[in-house]
Design a protein around this motif. Sequence first.
Motif, PDB file in Angstrom:
ATOM      1  N   ASP A 225       0.818  -1.209   0.000  1.00 15.29           N
ATOM      2  CA  ASP A 225       0.000   0.000   0.000  1.00 15.29           C
ATOM      3  C   ASP A 225       0.852   1.260   0.000  1.00 15.29           C
ATOM      4  O   ASP A 225       1.907   1.316   0.651  1.00 15.29           O
ATOM      5  CB  ASP A 225      -0.892   0.052   1.253  1.00 15.29           C
ATOM      6  N   VAL A 226       0.367   2.261  -0.692  1.00 15.92           N
ATOM      7  CA  VAL A 226       0.844   3.633  -0.562  1.00 15.92           C
ATOM      8  C   VAL A 226      -0.349   4.461  -0.121  1.00 15.92           C
ATOM      9  O   VAL A 226      -1.397   4.460  -0.788  1.00 15.92           O
ATOM     10  CB  VAL A 226       1.422   4.175  -1.882  1.00 15.92           C
ATOM     11  N   LEU A 227      -0.228   5.167   1.027  1.00 16.48           N
ATOM     12  CA  LEU A 227      -1.364   5.824   1.652  1.00 16.48           C
ATOM     13  C   LEU A 227      -1.089   7.305   1.882  1.00 16.48           C
ATOM     14  O   LEU A 227       0.041   7.699   2.204  1.00 16.48           O
ATOM     15  CB  LEU A 227      -1.685   5.169   3.004  1.00 16.48           C
ATOM     16  N   TYR A 228      -2.121   8.095   1.745  1.00 14.93           N
ATOM     17  CA  TYR A 228      -2.062   9.509   2.115  1.00 14.93           C
ATOM     18  C   TYR A 228      -3.009   9.720   3.290  1.00 14.93           C
ATOM     19  O   TYR A 228      -4.216   9.446   3.185  1.00 14.93           O
ATOM     20  CB  TYR A 228      -2.460  10.407   0.941  1.00 14.93           C
ATOM     21  N   LEU A 229      -2.481  10.181   4.423  1.00 11.74           N
ATOM     22  CA  LEU A 229      -3.247  10.326   5.646  1.00 11.74           C
ATOM     23  C   LEU A 229      -3.683  11.778   5.802  1.00 11.74           C
ATOM     24  O   LEU A 229      -2.844  12.691   5.842  1.00 11.74           O
ATOM     25  CB  LEU A 229      -2.411   9.903   6.853  1.00 11.74           C
ATOM     26  N   ALA A 230      -4.982  11.994   5.889  1.00 11.84           N
ATOM     27  CA  ALA A 230      -5.537  13.352   5.990  1.00 11.84           C
ATOM     28  C   ALA A 230      -6.534  13.394   7.139  1.00 11.84           C
ATOM     29  O   ALA A 230      -7.750  13.384   6.932  1.00 11.84           O
ATOM     30  CB  ALA A 230      -6.200  13.758   4.682  1.00 11.84           C
ATOM     31  N   GLY A 231      -6.025  13.383   8.373  1.00  6.21           N
ATOM     32  CA  GLY A 231      -6.908  13.402   9.534  1.00  6.21           C
ATOM     33  C   GLY A 231      -7.721  12.125   9.630  1.00  6.21           C
ATOM     34  O   GLY A 231      -7.187  11.027   9.683  1.00  6.21           O
ATOM     35  N   ARG A 232      -9.043  12.267   9.623  1.00 11.15           N
ATOM     36  CA  ARG A 232      -9.906  11.095   9.729  1.00 11.15           C
ATOM     37  C   ARG A 232      -9.933  10.264   8.448  1.00 11.15           C
ATOM     38  O   ARG A 232     -10.365   9.119   8.449  1.00 11.15           O
ATOM     39  CB  ARG A 232     -11.338  11.528  10.055  1.00 11.15           C
ATOM     40  N   LEU A 233      -9.485  10.848   7.355  1.00 14.96           N
ATOM     41  CA  LEU A 233      -9.587  10.223   6.045  1.00 14.96           C
ATOM     42  C   LEU A 233      -8.236   9.669   5.603  1.00 14.96           C
ATOM     43  O   LEU A 233      -7.199  10.314   5.771  1.00 14.96           O
ATOM     44  CB  LEU A 233     -10.077  11.263   5.031  1.00 14.96           C
ATOM     45  N   THR A 234      -8.265   8.457   5.017  1.00 13.17           N
ATOM     46  CA  THR A 234      -7.074   7.868   4.409  1.00 13.17           C
ATOM     47  C   THR A 234      -7.396   7.513   2.966  1.00 13.17           C
ATOM     48  O   THR A 234      -8.402   6.852   2.690  1.00 13.17           O
ATOM     49  CB  THR A 234      -6.629   6.592   5.153  1.00 13.17           C
ATOM     50  N   LEU A 235      -6.544   7.940   2.047  1.00 15.50           N
ATOM     51  CA  LEU A 235      -6.651   7.604   0.638  1.00 15.50           C
ATOM     52  C   LEU A 235      -5.417   6.821   0.238  1.00 15.50           C
ATOM     53  O   LEU A 235      -4.307   7.118   0.712  1.00 15.50           O
ATOM     54  CB  LEU A 235      -6.760   8.875  -0.218  1.00 15.50           C
ATOM     55  N   GLY A 236      -5.592   5.830  -0.635  1.00 10.48           N
ATOM     56  CA  GLY A 236      -4.422   5.046  -0.987  1.00 10.48           C
ATOM     57  C   GLY A 236      -4.598   4.206  -2.223  1.00 10.48           C
ATOM     58  O   GLY A 236      -5.659   4.178  -2.860  1.00 10.48           O
ATOM     59  N   LEU A 237      -3.528   3.515  -2.558  1.00 13.46           N
ATOM     60  CA  LEU A 237      -3.488   2.586  -3.680  1.00 13.46           C
ATOM     61  C   LEU A 237      -2.946   1.263  -3.170  1.00 13.46           C
ATOM     62  O   LEU A 237      -1.937   1.232  -2.457  1.00 13.46           O
ATOM     63  CB  LEU A 237      -2.583   3.123  -4.792  1.00 13.46           C
ATOM     64  N   ARG A 238      -3.624   0.175  -3.518  1.00 12.86           N
ATOM     65  CA  ARG A 238      -3.209  -1.162  -3.064  1.00 12.86           C
ATOM     66  C   ARG A 238      -2.914  -2.068  -4.247  1.00 12.86           C
ATOM     67  O   ARG A 238      -3.683  -2.146  -5.207  1.00 12.86           O
ATOM     68  CB  ARG A 238      -4.295  -1.802  -2.196  1.00 12.86           C
ATOM     69  N   TYR A 239      -1.792  -2.777  -4.136  1.00 10.70           N
ATOM     70  CA  TYR A 239      -1.418  -3.830  -5.086  1.00 10.70           C
ATOM     71  C   TYR A 239      -1.389  -5.155  -4.327  1.00 10.70           C
ATOM     72  O   TYR A 239      -0.769  -5.264  -3.264  1.00 10.70           O
ATOM     73  CB  TYR A 239      -0.056  -3.551  -5.707  1.00 10.70           C
ATOM     74  N   THR A 240      -2.068  -6.169  -4.860  1.00  9.26           N
ATOM     75  CA  THR A 240      -2.170  -7.474  -4.210  1.00  9.26           C
ATOM     76  C   THR A 240      -1.695  -8.568  -5.160  1.00  9.26           C
ATOM     77  O   THR A 240      -2.048  -8.571  -6.342  1.00  9.26           O
ATOM     78  CB  THR A 240      -3.625  -7.760  -3.798  1.00  9.26           C
ATOM     79  N   ALA A 241      -0.901  -9.488  -4.625  1.00  6.72           N
ATOM     80  CA  ALA A 241      -0.461 -10.669  -5.373  1.00  6.72           C
ATOM     81  C   ALA A 241      -0.762 -11.909  -4.538  1.00  6.72           C
ATOM     82  O   ALA A 241      -0.467 -11.941  -3.339  1.00  6.72           O
ATOM     83  CB  ALA A 241       1.026 -10.599  -5.693  1.00  6.72           C
TER      84      ALA A 241
END
Length: 323
Positions: A225-241
């Motif tokens: 995961d690469v995540l951007y943390l913005a207080g109560r909100l988290t946005l991110g991108l996930r790669y799964t294998a």
Amino acid sequence: MRQRSAGLLGGLGLLLGGLVSPEARAQGSQVPAVTVPRREDAPTRVIPRLHTVYRVGIAARVNPTGLFTNLSFQLRYRLYDSASPVLKDNFIGVGPVAFLSPAILRGGLGVEFQPFSMLQLSASYEGMRWLGNFNYLQSFPSPNADASDRRLAELGAEGTNYATSGSLLTLAALLQFKLGPVAVRTNPRLFHFNMRLREGDRVFYEPVVDVVAPNGGWVATNDADVLYLAGRLTLGLRYTATGGLYRPQDYPAGESDTGLNPTIHRVGPMISYTFHDEPDRLFNAPTLVLISQWFLSHRYRTGVEVSQAMPWVAIAFQFKGIP
């Protein structure tokens, strides 16, 4: 209606943490939490070095479909005191874990070791019971057998699904770090299944990780995961294998690995919202999570049976606390 008993992202578990939130969970945990500023008027209490924690997660998934609840209760011991963000979240913990779904029941014991905030190691051993409904369990003599959604439905209509039991050993690690509002983590896991299968069968379809699993062998998966943390909100991108680690003995005489079951790759965005996060509360960090990923590689879900435009989608609600 046919229902796939599922584990969100290979077993959702509950809140992740370390440098992302006040606590980490490598063992089956897939959903990020954020550090929410504490309310000035929020009551506080001292968390003793030896204390208990619980976690609850409820999740639903499509492509394949699934619904489940994941529970854990843990006796936890803080190894040392530190004010450093890198060191302060440390512990060793042990306690019961459980997984409940319409088709599969699991329960056992889990242990977690977190020497510092960026690393957690965990293991669990669980007994499993397949109830024999919703077209499960379906087993096969070879990994090359057809285990598509369509074929599983056909076999279920023929009544070849059956109730059975077995065990699951899970080994996991979580490595994560944070720089400013950006966090990066990787969460590899290994699953070892021992099931009582129908005579002559060597593998079975495992809906939690969506693979044909070798009985007595291993399935591997990893979320990055690469995540951007913005207080109560988290946005991110996930790669799964995810993939089954097949051995020669998993194939009948005259058969071998023909590449029919490639490693599953999927990637896509994720978003979560944490309503509050105050670690000493009985009901803490209630979080809603939505994840959508598109398959880059899959035996059936990249156009053979399901359109590649159809994403893997999961939604979850989770919370934790200190009694």
